[in-house]
Design a protein around this motif. Structure first.
Motif, PDB file in Angstrom:
ATOM      1  N   VAL A  11       0.828  -1.204   0.000  1.00  0.00           N
ATOM      2  CA  VAL A  11       0.000   0.000   0.000  1.00  0.00           C
ATOM      3  C   VAL A  11       0.863   1.255   0.000  1.00  0.00           C
ATOM      4  CG1 VAL A  11      -1.736   1.309   1.282  1.00  0.00           C
ATOM      5  CG2 VAL A  11      -1.907  -1.181   1.151  1.00  0.00           C
ATOM      6  N   LEU A  12       1.875   1.284   0.876  1.00  0.00           N
ATOM      7  CA  LEU A  12       2.732   2.458   0.960  1.00  0.00           C
ATOM      8  C   LEU A  12       3.593   2.611  -0.292  1.00  0.00           C
ATOM      9  CD1 LEU A  12       3.509   4.811   2.732  1.00  0.00           C
ATOM     10  CD2 LEU A  12       5.199   3.369   3.878  1.00  0.00           C
ATOM     11  N   ALA A  13       4.083   1.502  -0.827  1.00  0.00           N
ATOM     12  CA  ALA A  13       4.880   1.569  -2.058  1.00  0.00           C
ATOM     13  C   ALA A  13       4.035   2.085  -3.215  1.00  0.00           C
ATOM     14  CB  ALA A  13       5.454   0.191  -2.379  1.00  0.00           C
ATOM     15  N   GLY A  14       2.749   1.697  -3.272  1.00  0.00           N
ATOM     16  CA  GLY A  14       1.871   2.205  -4.318  1.00  0.00           C
ATOM     17  C   GLY A  14       1.703   3.717  -4.229  1.00  0.00           C
ATOM     18  N   LYS A  15       1.616   4.252  -3.015  1.00  0.00           N
ATOM     19  CA  LYS A  15       1.505   5.709  -2.856  1.00  0.00           C
ATOM     20  C   LYS A  15       2.799   6.400  -3.266  1.00  0.00           C
ATOM     21  CE  LYS A  15      -1.875   5.544   0.913  1.00  0.00           C
ATOM     22  NZ  LYS A  15      -2.134   5.902   2.337  1.00  0.00           N
ATOM     23  N   LEU A  16       3.949   5.820  -2.882  1.00  0.00           N
ATOM     24  CA  LEU A  16       5.231   6.433  -3.217  1.00  0.00           C
ATOM     25  C   LEU A  16       5.507   6.392  -4.715  1.00  0.00           C
ATOM     26  CD1 LEU A  16       7.438   5.033  -0.290  1.00  0.00           C
ATOM     27  CD2 LEU A  16       6.524   7.342  -0.538  1.00  0.00           C
ATOM     28  N   SER A  17       5.058   5.335  -5.378  1.00  0.00           N
ATOM     29  CA  SER A  17       5.301   5.223  -6.822  1.00  0.00           C
ATOM     30  C   SER A  17       4.543   6.287  -7.607  1.00  0.00           C
ATOM     31  CB  SER A  17       4.892   3.827  -7.312  1.00  0.00           C
ATOM     32  OG  SER A  17       3.496   3.618  -7.147  1.00  0.00           O
ATOM     33  N   MET A  18       3.479   6.851  -7.013  1.00  0.00           N
ATOM     34  CA  MET A  18       2.726   7.899  -7.700  1.00  0.00           C
ATOM     35  C   MET A  18       3.508   9.198  -7.781  1.00  0.00           C
ATOM     36  SD  MET A  18      -1.067   7.185  -6.059  1.00  0.00           S
ATOM     37  CE  MET A  18      -1.823   8.497  -7.007  1.00  0.00           C
TER      38      MET A  18
END
Length: 367
Positions: free
Chosen positions: A68-75
């Motif tokens: 979940v956190l990696a998905g936010k950072l990838s944005m």
């Protein structure tokens, strides 16, 4: 001359510093025979079981905090590999460690009062984060319980005085119906009937905890605005538990009305109002006092769905949002607090009842 026989020397008795096994077992049996100790051990055991179950079950859900956190950072333009590395570094624990190692580390931190850190919020502890939401839940639940108790006790006492009459039959049916309605259905019915059909209030304007621009503080503006936004959850909680208090108060008052001291008071010519206030009312309410804590604890535990339906950001709203983002520390902290609210209010009620009625302790010791 005969020499008198000497008595054999007395054997020295050496005290055994360690009690024998039978004695140790009797000491433990006496300790376990204390009603309060047994209830406290049971309560702590339930809390541990729920904590353990929560720890393992949330990790069995699809997805994890790193994803979940990696998905936010990838944005923000990072590659997924870099985002995943930074997400793992942002956690306060090692997500790649053995799950049992994580479990015992979590228990050790919990025993020290450390609930962990919120994922995605820099240097914010879980306990501090929860305390931003919990007072609002206690505020709405507490007001709802007060309204339900005052209304339920008053109507229930009248039902007992006029039992088997028309008023008693009507209110008994109403109370039975209200006590059978779950609070989340009451919340949905309140929105549908009060806002959509009848237009009695603007549901969209009453969402949230306070209005935009209102500063928190002990001012009339803040208190009035907080009450305005808490009206819907307050009505929901009061609506769904008032029926139970009506029936309980009716039963308690009916029992007191049959006591000898009430008959004597009537024979002495005392007025009905004095008998009702000094004899019936006070003695009817006394056995119900311990149930107040139980009602508050149960409603706090059941506020999750109600707050989500009514868009009231309390502890329930926080739990739902944490499940969505897979914030394990917050989920564990909220579930632990809700569990303790229910378990320890039950414990308090048990201890108060055993103090008021010693027969409970004796019956518990025989089981």
């Amino acid at each position: 001359m005969a020499i008198p026989a000497q008595a054999p020397p007395a054997e020295e008795v050496v005290a055994d510093p360690v009690p024998p096994p039978d004695r140790r077992r009797s000491i433990l049996a006496r300790i376990w025979g204390v009603y309060a100790i047994r209830r406290i051990v049971y309560a702590l055991s339930v809390v541990w079981l729920v904590t353990t179950g929560t720890f393992f079950m949330i990790r069995a859900m699809p997805g994890d905090p790193v994803e979940v956190l990696a998905g936010k950072l990838s944005m923000s333009g990072l590659t997924m590999d870099v985002a995943r590395v930074r997400a793992e570094q942002a956690l306060a624990w090692d997500p790649n460690a053995n799950i049992f190692v994580q479990y015992f580390e979590y228990l050790g931190n919990l025993l020290r009062g450390d609930f962990g850190m919120v994922i995605g919020l820099h240097n914010t502890s879980v306990l501090d984060h929860i305390m931003k939401y919990l007072p609002w839940t206690l505020f709405s639940v507490g007001l709802g319980v007060v309204v339900a108790i005052l209304l339920g006790m008053g109507v229930g006492m009248i039902m007992a005085y006029y039992r088997n009459g028309l008023f008693d039959h009507i209110m008994s049916a109403v109370a039975s119906t209200l006590s059978a309605i779950p609070n989340y259905l009451g919340a949905m019915a309140l929105i549908l009937i009060g806002s959509t059909w009848l237009g009695l209030f603007d549901f969209w304007d009453m969402r949230g905890r306070i209005s935009i621009g209102v500063e928190p503080g002990f001012t009339g503006e803040f208190i009035g605005d907080a009450l305005y936004h808490a009206i819907l959850p307050l009505i929901t909680y009061a609506f769904t538990i008032t029926g139970g208090w009506m029936l309980v108060m009716k039963a308690s008052t009916t029992e007191v009305l049959g006591e000898d001291y009430v008959t004597v008071a009537r024979a002495r010519g005392l007025k009905g109002r004095r008998i009702g206030m000094s004899y019936v009312g006070r003695n009817s309410i006394l056995p119900l006092i311990p149930q107040v804590a139980l009602a508050i604890g149960t409603l706090v535990g059941g506020a999750v769905i109600v707050e989500k339906i009514l868009f009231y950001p309390g502890i329930g709203e926080l739990l739902i949002g944490s499940i969505t983002t897979r914030d394990y520390p917050v989920i564990q902290g909220v579930v632990l607090i809700l569990t303790c609210a229910v378990i320890f209010t039950n414990l308090l009620v048990d201890l108060l009842n055993s103090w008021i009625d010693p027969r409970i302790r004796k019956e518990g010791a025989s089981t």
